[in-house]
Motif scaffolding. Structure first.
Motif, short mmCIF file in Angstrom:
data_model
loop_
_atom_site.label_atom_id
_atom_site.label_comp_id
_atom_site.label_asym_id
_atom_site.label_seq_id
_atom_site.Cartn_x
_atom_site.Cartn_y
_atom_site.Cartn_z
N ASP A 119 0.83 -1.20 0.00
CA ASP A 119 0.00 0.00 0.00
C ASP A 119 0.87 1.26 0.00
N LEU A 122 2.41 1.82 -3.46
CA LEU A 122 1.47 2.42 -4.41
C LEU A 122 1.26 3.90 -4.12
N ALA A 123 1.13 4.25 -2.83
CA ALA A 123 0.86 5.64 -2.47
C ALA A 123 2.02 6.56 -2.81
N ARG A 126 3.18 5.28 -7.06
CA ARG A 126 2.12 5.35 -8.07
C ARG A 126 0.96 6.22 -7.56
N PRO A 127 1.24 7.44 -7.15
CA PRO A 127 0.20 8.26 -6.49
C PRO A 127 -1.01 8.56 -7.38
N TYR A 130 -3.14 5.39 -7.50
CA TYR A 130 -3.39 4.74 -6.21
C TYR A 130 -4.86 4.42 -5.99
N ASN A 131 -5.73 5.41 -6.18
CA ASN A 131 -7.16 5.21 -5.89
C ASN A 131 -7.82 4.21 -6.83
#
Length: 308
Positions: A119, A122-123, A126-127, A130-131
């Motif tokens: 997590d 990704l944050a 890959r911001p 991310y969602n």
């Protein structure tokens, strides 16, 4: 429970006769267990009731805190009971139940640490995506799969491989029940148990370790090549997680080494400490580390305490 009419209970042979100091030990253990219950329950309630914390990382943390309550329930009540006794015995049924809970606790804890690493990767790395990647449904599925997998695997290990064994003894040189020590009491060949145990341990543990290493190598790469703000964000969100990872890995590693290699040269008090470290220290310090280091949790806790 086992295929031997002689084994209805086990003797826990690692307890030390400390005389009247056992009441002080009981009080210390009781205070530690109370602290674990209070801190973990408080953070679970904070995360569940506050909608601003309904994000993947905090949901993974909520799963971790619940798992620490689950694991602590398997070790502390028995320790509190046994430390006051002069003869340290446990029934075979309770022994198998403790083995099942403790082993599933360890697997779930390590896997949850890996999920938090993924997590954070990704944050930070890959911001923008991310969602779309870490959706609420995916978060719920990952948590459910983690719990289901390790519970089912340990049902198979404990009740499929260990329970049918015919045992030729009932003395465990531990202060709690350990699957490896029970298997060593078998009268017959335990090659199937050993092969499955080692294969599963290395495949799962190696996979989790590789995932954690990959995520933190990528995070480190972004930090070294990113802005000061990016480095600060990574540091603030990853520091408590790294502390938790190092602490749990240290405790689990020494427990595996001293159990598998039968390090009888070590003093008994040190062996007892090493065997308890991963079960006692992790659920005790994790809520403190995350509660103090995670800004959002700290702000919500401050609001609750101030009545705002």
């Amino acid at each position: 429970m086992f295929n031997s009419s002689l084994v209805s209970h086990f003797v826990l042979g690692a307890y030390i006769d400390i005389g009247s100091l056992k009441y002080a030990a009981f009080l210390i253990l009781l205070l530690m267990y109370g602290g674990i219950l209070l801190c973990n329950l408080l953070l679970i309630v904070i995360i569940c009731l506050n909608r601003t914390l309904h994000e993947p990382m905090y949901l993974f943390l909520c799963s971790m805190f619940f798992n620490e309550l689950y694991g602590s329930a398997a070790i502390f009540p028995m320790l509190l009971f046994q430390v006051l006794q002069d003869i340290h015995v446990v029934s075979s049924v309770m022994c198998l139940l403790q083995i099942f809970v403790l082993y599933s606790y360890g697997g779930i804890e390590f896997a949850t640490i890996a999920l938090i690493s993924y997590d954070r990767y990704l944050a930070i790395c890959r911001p923008l995506r991310y969602n779309s990647i870490m959706t609420p449904n995916k978060t719920a599925v990952l948590i459910a799969l983690t719990w289901c997998y390790f519970i089912l695997v340990n049902v198979f290990i404990t009740y499929g491989l260990t329970a049918p064994l015919t045992l030729c003894g009932n003395i465990l040189r531990k202060i709690y029940c350990d699957n490896y020590y029970v298997v060593r009491l078998s009268c017959f060949d335990t090659r199937v148990n050993n092969i499955f145990g080692l294969t599963h341990m290395f495949s799962v543990v190696l996979g989790i370790i590789l995932l954690i290493i990959y995520t933190y190598v990528r995070i480190l790469h972004v930090c070294l090549n990113g802005s000061k703000q990016t480095r600060q964000k990574a540091l603030s969100t990853c520091t408590p997680h790294l502390l938790s990872l190092i602490n749990f890995s240290f405790g689990a590693f020494f427990e595996i080494v001293q159990s598998r290699f039968d390090m009888i040269a070590l003093p008994n008090p040190l062996r007892v400490f090493l065997s308890l470290y991963w079960l006692v220290v992790q659920p005790l310090i994790n809520p403190l580390v995350y509660g103090l280091k995670m800004t959002k949790i700290r702000l919500v806790l401050r609001m609750l305490l101030c009545g705002k």
